[in-house]
Design an enzyme around this catalytic site. Structure first.
Site, PDB file in Angstrom:
ATOM      1  N   LYS A  43       7.032 -71.204  36.962  1.00  0.00           N
ATOM      2  CA  LYS A  43       8.252 -71.621  37.610  1.00  0.00           C
ATOM      3  C   LYS A  43       8.442 -73.123  37.578  1.00  0.00           C
ATOM      4  CE  LYS A  43       6.755 -69.118  41.069  1.00  0.00           C
ATOM      5  NZ  LYS A  43       6.449 -68.343  42.283  1.00  0.00           N
ATOM      6  N   GLY A  44       7.351 -73.844  37.291  1.00  0.00           N
ATOM      7  CA  GLY A  44       7.375 -75.306  37.405  1.00  0.00           C
ATOM      8  C   GLY A  44       8.422 -76.009  36.555  1.00  0.00           C
ATOM      9  N   ASP A 103      -1.505 -80.535  31.615  1.00  0.00           N
ATOM     10  CA  ASP A 103      -2.725 -80.845  32.374  1.00  0.00           C
ATOM     11  C   ASP A 103      -3.936 -80.490  31.511  1.00  0.00           C
ATOM     12  OD1 ASP A 103      -4.542 -81.445  34.378  1.00  0.00           O
ATOM     13  OD2 ASP A 103      -4.138 -79.650  35.555  1.00  0.00           O
ATOM     14  N   VAL A 154       0.101 -83.871  41.718  1.00  0.00           N
ATOM     15  CA  VAL A 154       1.441 -84.286  42.142  1.00  0.00           C
ATOM     16  C   VAL A 154       2.307 -83.076  42.490  1.00  0.00           C
ATOM     17  CG1 VAL A 154       1.486 -86.481  40.882  1.00  0.00           C
ATOM     18  CG2 VAL A 154       2.190 -84.384  39.714  1.00  0.00           C
ATOM     19  N   ASP A 160       4.603 -77.534  42.435  1.00  0.00           N
ATOM     20  CA  ASP A 160       4.342 -77.038  43.793  1.00  0.00           C
ATOM     21  C   ASP A 160       2.895 -77.261  44.213  1.00  0.00           C
ATOM     22  OD1 ASP A 160       3.281 -75.015  41.941  1.00  0.00           O
ATOM     23  OD2 ASP A 160       2.909 -73.840  43.749  1.00  0.00           O
ATOM     24  N   ARG A 166       8.600 -77.758  45.594  1.00  0.00           N
ATOM     25  CA  ARG A 166       9.308 -77.713  44.307  1.00  0.00           C
ATOM     26  C   ARG A 166      10.693 -78.354  44.422  1.00  0.00           C
ATOM     27  NH1 ARG A 166       6.432 -74.216  40.860  1.00  0.00           N
ATOM     28  NH2 ARG A 166       5.519 -72.362  41.813  1.00  0.00           N
TER      29      ARG A 166
HETATM   30  P1  IMP Z   1      -2.625 -76.487  32.506  1.00  0.00           P
HETATM   31  O1  IMP Z   1      -2.590 -75.064  32.019  1.00  0.00           O
HETATM   32  O2  IMP Z   1      -3.918 -76.860  33.114  1.00  0.00           O
HETATM   33  O3  IMP Z   1      -2.148 -77.498  31.473  1.00  0.00           O
HETATM   34  O4  IMP Z   1      -1.655 -76.589  33.733  1.00  0.00           O
HETATM   35  C1  IMP Z   1      -0.366 -76.295  33.617  1.00  0.00           C
HETATM   36  C2  IMP Z   1       0.220 -75.798  34.907  1.00  0.00           C
HETATM   37  O5  IMP Z   1      -0.590 -76.086  36.057  1.00  0.00           O
HETATM   38  C3  IMP Z   1       1.512 -76.520  35.113  1.00  0.00           C
HETATM   39  O6  IMP Z   1       2.568 -75.809  34.501  1.00  0.00           O
HETATM   40  C4  IMP Z   1       1.630 -76.579  36.618  1.00  0.00           C
HETATM   41  O7  IMP Z   1       2.275 -75.416  37.100  1.00  0.00           O
HETATM   42  C5  IMP Z   1       0.206 -76.603  37.115  1.00  0.00           C
HETATM   43  N1  IMP Z   1      -0.214 -77.986  37.422  1.00  0.00           N
HETATM   44  C6  IMP Z   1      -0.999 -78.802  36.695  1.00  0.00           C
HETATM   45  N2  IMP Z   1      -1.145 -80.012  37.295  1.00  0.00           N
HETATM   46  C7  IMP Z   1      -0.416 -79.942  38.423  1.00  0.00           C
HETATM   47  C8  IMP Z   1      -0.146 -80.893  39.488  1.00  0.00           C
HETATM   48  O8  IMP Z   1      -0.592 -82.062  39.502  1.00  0.00           O
HETATM   49  N3  IMP Z   1       0.653 -80.451  40.488  1.00  0.00           N
HETATM   50  C9  IMP Z   1       1.179 -79.194  40.522  1.00  0.00           C
HETATM   51  N4  IMP Z   1       0.966 -78.294  39.563  1.00  0.00           N
HETATM   52  C10 IMP Z   1       0.173 -78.662  38.514  1.00  0.00           C
HETATM   53 MG    MG Z   2       2.247 -74.281  39.596  1.00  0.00          MG
END
Ligand code: IMP
Ligand code: MG
Length: 180
Positions: A43-44, A103, A154, A160, A166
């Site tokens: 949803k982000g 991330d 963040v 979120d 959000r």
């Molecule tokens: P990844 O799969 O670790 O790259 O993370 C991706 C997902 O994790 C993003 O689409 C976000 O929903 C969540 N996420 C990663 N870092 C943050 C943050 O600092 N705040 C909130 N959600 C995060």
């Molecule tokens: Mg999230």
């Protein structure tokens, strides 16, 4: 107020809107004459998508995929679940994935693999935020980056903590006492 839960604001509403307009102009230029489909990662990515799609002036479509990895924590589980596939045909089309934050790279890796199954012509990534990390689980090429930020948790503008924040118009760092 929700904003009082922030330790500090990293990106103001004005910073974000200015950058979204700049990215939209780049997309306009790069995708002219192509069959562009923005695919938002729920949803982000939804707030970013809704601003970006309205700043892009070339014809395009958008769709959504659902992916979840975080749960009620501030560090990625690395375990990504696809909760929803796209609905429209993507064969031979130019996909631009719209993601809130790059991330660990786990989400983008899994979603890219899912989209390849639909045999599009191209798949690129547009991420509003790029977390500076020493080591990343999965390196994924990101064509458009809104802002590079430090490796901090963040919230706001789609991001979120526990499904809250959000709707904040800016992006900031939560006070420690909120998540400890
Ligand atoms: P990844 O799969 O670790 O790259 O993370 C991706 C997902 O994790 C993003 O689409 C976000 O929903 C969540 N996420 C990663 N870092 C943050 C943050 O600092 N705040 C909130 N959600 C995060
Ligand atoms: Mg999230």
């Amino acid at each position: 107020m929700l904003i009082d839960d922030l330790e500090y604001i990293l990106l103001s509403e004005q910073d974000i809107q200015k950058r979204v307009t700049e990215i939209a102009a780049e997309i306009d230029r790069d995708y002219t004459g192509k069959d562009l489909v923005l695919v938002c990662i729920l949803k982000g990515g939804i707030i970013f998508l809704s601003d970006l799609t309205r700043q892009i002036t070339i014809p395009h479509a958008f769709d959504m995929v659902g992916a979840e990895s975080y749960g009620a924590s501030t560090t990625s589980s690395g375990h990504v679940i696809i909760t929803k596939d796209v609905q429209m045909p993507l064969v031979g089309r130019d996909i631009l994935l719209i993601e809130d934050i790059y991330d660990t790279g786990s989400t983008l890796k899994v979603v890219r693999e899912l989209l390849q199954v639909h045999t599009p012509r191209s798949v690129e990534v547009c991420a509003l935020l790029w977390k500076e990390k020493k080591d990343r689980t999965h390196q994924v090429p990101v064509k458009y980056v809104g802002f590079k930020i430090p490796d901090v948790f963040v919230v706001g503008y789609g991001l979120d903590f526990n499904e809250k924040y959000r709707n904040l118009r800016s992006i900031g760092v939560l006070k420690k006492e909120i998540y400890i």
